[in-house]
Design a protein around this motif. Structure first.
Motif, PDB file in Angstrom:
ATOM      1  N   SER A 362       0.865  -1.391  -0.046  1.00  0.00           N
ATOM      2  CA  SER A 362       0.000   0.084   0.067  1.00  0.00           C
ATOM      3  C   SER A 362       0.679   1.103   0.152  1.00  0.00           C
ATOM      4  N   VAL A 363       2.206   1.262   0.018  1.00  0.00           N
ATOM      5  CA  VAL A 363       3.103   2.363  -0.024  1.00  0.00           C
ATOM      6  C   VAL A 363       2.945   3.228  -1.220  1.00  0.00           C
ATOM      7  N   GLY A 364       3.465   4.296  -1.203  1.00  0.00           N
ATOM      8  CA  GLY A 364       3.289   5.132  -2.469  1.00  0.00           C
ATOM      9  C   GLY A 364       2.963   6.556  -2.171  1.00  0.00           C
ATOM     10  N   GLU A 365       2.266   6.855  -1.090  1.00  0.00           N
ATOM     11  CA  GLU A 365       1.709   8.247  -0.858  1.00  0.00           C
ATOM     12  C   GLU A 365       2.805   8.837  -0.097  1.00  0.00           C
ATOM     13  N   TRP A 366       3.521   8.407   0.916  1.00  0.00           N
ATOM     14  CA  TRP A 366       4.493   8.858   1.671  1.00  0.00           C
ATOM     15  C   TRP A 366       3.841   9.879   2.409  1.00  0.00           C
ATOM     16  N   LEU A 367       2.753   9.572   3.321  1.00  0.00           N
ATOM     17  CA  LEU A 367       2.081  10.570   4.486  1.00  0.00           C
ATOM     18  C   LEU A 367       2.175   9.794   5.774  1.00  0.00           C
ATOM     19  N   PRO A 368       2.445  10.556   6.774  1.00  0.00           N
ATOM     20  CA  PRO A 368       2.569   9.779   7.876  1.00  0.00           C
ATOM     21  C   PRO A 368       1.536   9.361   8.744  1.00  0.00           C
ATOM     22  N   SER A 405      -2.280   0.897  -3.462  1.00  0.00           N
ATOM     23  CA  SER A 405      -1.936   2.464  -2.861  1.00  0.00           C
ATOM     24  C   SER A 405      -2.912   3.341  -3.830  1.00  0.00           C
ATOM     25  N   PRO A 406      -3.269   4.313  -3.310  1.00  0.00           N
ATOM     26  CA  PRO A 406      -4.410   5.077  -4.415  1.00  0.00           C
ATOM     27  C   PRO A 406      -3.411   5.839  -5.443  1.00  0.00           C
TER      28      PRO A 406
END
Length: 708
Positions: A362-368, A405-406
């Motif tokens: 689900s990674v890819g946005e890199w938001l906390p 991921s979105p």
């Protein structure tokens, strides 16, 4: 002067390297001599690769070999010699400067022009080469392979040992040697009037540039002591081969090729292609050649203050939080790391994980993650790091996007690796293609938010999937060409990030050392050397890493734990002191005495790191084996002291280590780490270092200072 005249030739070089070129009987221009200048040879006892007055010019190689569809080789076999183009390219011109030489060659049949671009930093016995092709003909050419650097006229395979380095996950930099004759048999060339078709071939594949083997190698002459060490500076595919030519040995260094990597490029009339560079270092022995490569890597990399400052980094991952950071877990670690003397604090993977199904795909946005950082968010943790006098860092895996991921649906399909119109997926991840503007804009937005808005000063950039053989985006002729195009675009993106954020420090990681190549090292400030979690198995990696990475760039884990005995704590810390120390471990759970051991090691490192930034490596016991009981790594500072790290994992408690550059001289030996006198001792006996380590595992860091 006619280019096909047997006497045609010229020389080029500087104070540390001489090269001579001459035309062979077939009219091709060849590099016939590459050596230290004669004045240095007399003082060092060395001899040149070849002498144009006595060497067989036919044993040398044409400056360029390449194959294209419809233009193959003159014979069958694995060797990259004897191509149709190699025999047809004729000298046109050359232009030289103090550190560079460009030789222009032309093929009258197809109109192809090749520019051999050679360079050598002044004062270093290192030759770098790449080849630029330009189609000056009227028909397109599909190029399948092209050399980066070719050299013939080396000693006979009978006299040479070849060195290679296996490089696997958790087991990086495992050098091994064998006689070249073991791979290239003596076939009685004089009887057959033909060279052997055998070759020792090594190739890398896929998007992990150093998976399987380092993109390096070396030859050492038995008895004579001369050595040649090389690296192929490719962030994707590469290949080198060694074989017998005439009565000598040849070396061919290549980037990706069609046969091994599904790499091809189409050159329309007027189009150009430039190969990846390759570099070759000369020395009177393997240590000297590796030292020259170290100095060369410093000369060609991107300048950055980190290369001279060498700050101590604490990273929360290894044997500590292991990808599970939270505010509650991080705050006491931050305080303990600051007390131990860390200057950077990097929060590793997991800080973005707010998904109950797991973060891997689900990674890819890199938001906390709000769940992990409930009070004040991740910014409050980053501020705590700054309050404790450290620079905050974060882990990213920028090139991948999880299938859940979105971002996977937000970006256009063309922004990802694809083949036959199908988006590729590996281990639940898609791979971004950094040649696409949408992919690059996505990463720019993420990095500018993290660095520009959050004030992060350190990025650990990881890469944990392998895409093999590559991608076929519109315009790509073959997936290997797409892979190399992306890899070069990724390095261009890194350079652009550093241009926008010049104080940012970037660590290159790919499951440890799976992307440890010269092209990437020239851009990134640090290089992860391994993910190895066992402190007893890290020493051979730490001791061999300087073959591939200058010490100030080689990140070596030091992860002491509160449950360790004092000897194991000092052993674990000591292994990183001649590299780039990367602290980890549950320092917040340590006793005052244990934390004092950590502080003592960090203080020792800070006292010597200025020397490490200009030191070159040597190996008193030779390059280490994976199971060796004793290991040793040295660092020699020009016009300064020498340092030796010694590890004992088992075996006898005393050992004598030769230090050849100090043999026969007076010197003083001082143990710098650990500080406890009972841990071990070192005495200089006039020719070698006598080391005593009463406990195993044990490690010492020793400083040797030469006297009058």
């Amino acid at each position: 002067m006619a280019s096909n005249h047997p006497a045609f030739g010229f020389s080029w070089g500087h104070s540390a390297l001489e090269a001579e070129f001459a035309t062979a009987s077939d009219g091709t221009l060849r590099l016939v001599r590459l050596a230290l200048p004669h004045s240095q040879l007399r003082s060092s006892g060395g001899t040149p690769i070849g002498d144009p007055e006595s060497a067989d010019l036919e044993s040398a190689l044409p400056l360029v070999e390449l194959t294209a569809l419809g233009h193959g080789s003159g014979w069958s076999g694995p060797r990259f010699t004897g191509t149709a183009f190699g025999s047809r390219l004729r000298y046109r011109d050359h232009r030289s400067g103090s550190e560079s030489l460009t030789v222009e060659l032309h093929d009258p049949v197809t109109g192809l022009t090749a520019f051999v671009e050679l360079s050598s930093p002044t004062g270093l016995p290192v030759l770098r080469s790449r080849v630029r092709l330009r189609n000056d003909g009227t028909e397109p050419l599909v190029v399948q392979s092209v050399s980066s650097l070719l050299l013939g006229g080396l000693p006979s395979p009978d006299a040479l040992d070849v060195h290679r380095a296996r490089n696997d996950w958790l087991a990086e930099c495992r050098w091994y040697a064998e006689p070249l004759r073991a791979a290239v048999a003596d076939i009685s060339r004089d009887v057959h009037q033909h060279d052997s078709r055998a070759a020792l071939v090594l190739a890398g594949r896929g998007s992990w540039s150093s998976d399987g083997h380092l993109p390096m190698g070396a030859l050492v002459e038995r008895g004579g002591g001369r050595a040649w060490a090389w690296q192929v500076e490719s962030p994707a595919g590469w290949r080198w081969d060694l074989g017998e030519r005439g009565h000598g040995t040849y070396l061919a260094l290549n980037g990706p090729r069609d046969a091994e990597h599904q790499w091809r490029v189409r050159l329309a009339p007027g189009a150009e292609h430039t190969t990846v560079p390759a570099a070759l270092a000369l020395g009177s022995g393997l240590d000297e050649a590796m030292g020259a490569l170290t100095s060369y890597r410093r000369a060609v990399r991107r300048p950055h203050p980190d290369h001279s400052a060498l700050p101590v980094v604490f990273n929360d991952y290894m044997n500590t939080l292991m990808g599970d950071p939270t505010t509650e877990k991080l705050l006491p670690l931050i305080d303990a790391a600051a007390e131990a003397g860390a200057e950077y604090f990097c929060i590793d993977s997991g800080w973005y994980d707010d998904d109950t199904e797991g973060w891997w795909d689900s990674v890819g946005e890199w938001l906390p993650s709000p769940r992990r950082f409930p009070d004040g968010g991740i910014q409050a943790v980053l501020e705590r790091i700054r309050e404790r006098g450290m620079v905050p860092g974060l882990w990213l895996e920028p090139e991948v996007v999880g299938v859940r991921s979105p971002v996977a649906s937000a970006l256009p399909p063309e922004a990802f690796f694809q083949r036959d119109g199908v988006r590729l997926a590996e281990q639940g991840r898609h791979q971004l293609d950094l040649r696409h503007p949408a992919a690059r804009a996505h990463l720019d937005k993420a990095v500018d938010r993290i660095v520009g808005d959050w004030g992060v000063g350190y990025l650990k950039l990881d890469y944990n999937v392998v895409i093999d053989p590559g991608t076929c985006a519109p315009g790509d002729l073959a997936p290997g060409a797409g892979l190399l195009g992306h890899a070069q675009a990724y390095l261009d993106w890194l350079s652009d990030v550093l241009d926008r954020h010049p104080g940012l420090v970037i660590e290159n990681c790919a499951s440890g050392g799976m992307r440890m190549d010269g092209a990437t090292l020239a851009v990134a400030q640090l290089q992860s050397t391994s993910d190895q979690q066992d402190p007893l198995r890290y020493p051979p990696i730490a001791a061999s890493a300087p073959t591939a990475v200058p010490p100030e760039q080689g990140a070596v884990w030091a992860y002491p734990q509160p449950e360790f005995e004092d000897d194991l704590i000092t052993f674990t810390l000591g292994g990183a002191l001649l590299g780039r120390i990367h602290l980890s471990g549950h320092l917040n759970r340590m006793s005052g005495q244990q934390l004092a051991l950590v502080r003592d090691a960090v203080d020792t490192y800070k006292a010597i790191r200025g020397d490490l930034a200009r030191a070159v490596p040597f190996w008193p016991l030779g390059l280490p084996g994976w199971t060796d009981e004793w290991l040793a790594l040295g660092m020699r500072v020009p016009d300064g002291p020498s340092y030796v790290s010694v590890w004992r994992r088992d075996g006898e408690s005393e050992l004598r280590l030769p230090v050849r550059h100090l043999a026969g001289r007076r010197a003083a030996a001082m143990v710098l780490h650990p500080s406890a006198p009972s841990a071990g001792a070192a005495i200089w006996d006039g020719d070698a270092l006598r080391v005593s380590l009463p406990h195993a595992p044990g490690a010492l860091l020793i400083r040797l200072t030469a006297g009058e």
